[in-house]
Design an enzyme around this catalytic site. Structure first.
Site: not given
Ligand code: ADX
Length: 181
Positions: A17, A21, A88
């Protein structure tokens, strides 16, 4: 024989958020206008295709982020500007991808999209913070799971104080200065 111009990897990182994006889409549009080939690898989108089935455990996040880094580097090798927008959260993995890019002669530009958790919770565009704070989502980054901010990002934007246009201008002018536009 002329060699293909290498692209670069533009790596957005930050909490859910914060505006990764939005900024990546706007940046992609702006770079395309100047004739660049651009691809955006967005966390939410990658998780429905390339990383379908992965969870939000540390192990799975690392796999997800490494996949994004791998694809971004392949694209950049062939002259495409690869823009990534995944949380990330782990510094070590981001730095590992940076090192791999640099070793292949690809510029790696890390953009930290900062936003205080209070603002994110108040905005709560997807309604996820409310659920995370209520304990309905486990391991939610910034609430119940770690986020390690970059120590020396090439660019820092603060989406609680800057408009998307202001942040975008900052990014575009940095890229112009280093010839990645
Ligand atoms: S990452 O940690 O593996 O880089 P990534 O960017 O792909 O995360 O996905 C994040 C998105 O997944 C968030 O914007 C949110 O919409 C969704 N999401 C669902 N569960 C989680 C969680 N436990 N932590 C963070 N994001 C989550």
């Amino acid at each position: 024989v002329t060699t293909v111009n290498r692209g670069c990897v533009i790596w957005f990182t930050g909490l859910s958020g914060a505006g990764k994006s939005t900024l990546s889409t706007a940046l992609a549009g702006s770079l395309r206008m100047s004739g660049r080939s651009v691809e955006v690898l967005d966390g939410d989108e990658v998780r429905t295709h390339l990383s379908a089935g992965l969870s939000f455990s540390k192990e799975d996040r690392d796999i997800n982020v490494r996949r994004i880094g791998f694809v971004a580097r392949l694209l950049a090798k062939h002259g495409v500007t690869a823009i990534t927008a995944a949380i990330s959260p782990y510094r070590l993995v981001r730095d590992e991808i940076r090192a791999a890019c640099v070793a292949s002669g690809i510029s790696f530009i890390e953009i930290y999209v900062f936003c205080p958790i209070e603002t994110l919770t108040a905005r709560d565009v997807k309604g996820l913070y409310k659920r995370a704070l209520a304990g309905e989502i486990e391991r939610f980054t910034g609430v119940s799971d770690p986020y390690e901010p970059p120590l020396a990002p090439e660019i820092l934007v603060d989406s609680s104080r800057e408009s998307p246009q202001e942040s975008l201008n900052k990014i575009v002018s940095f890229l112009r200065d280093i010839g990645c536009n």
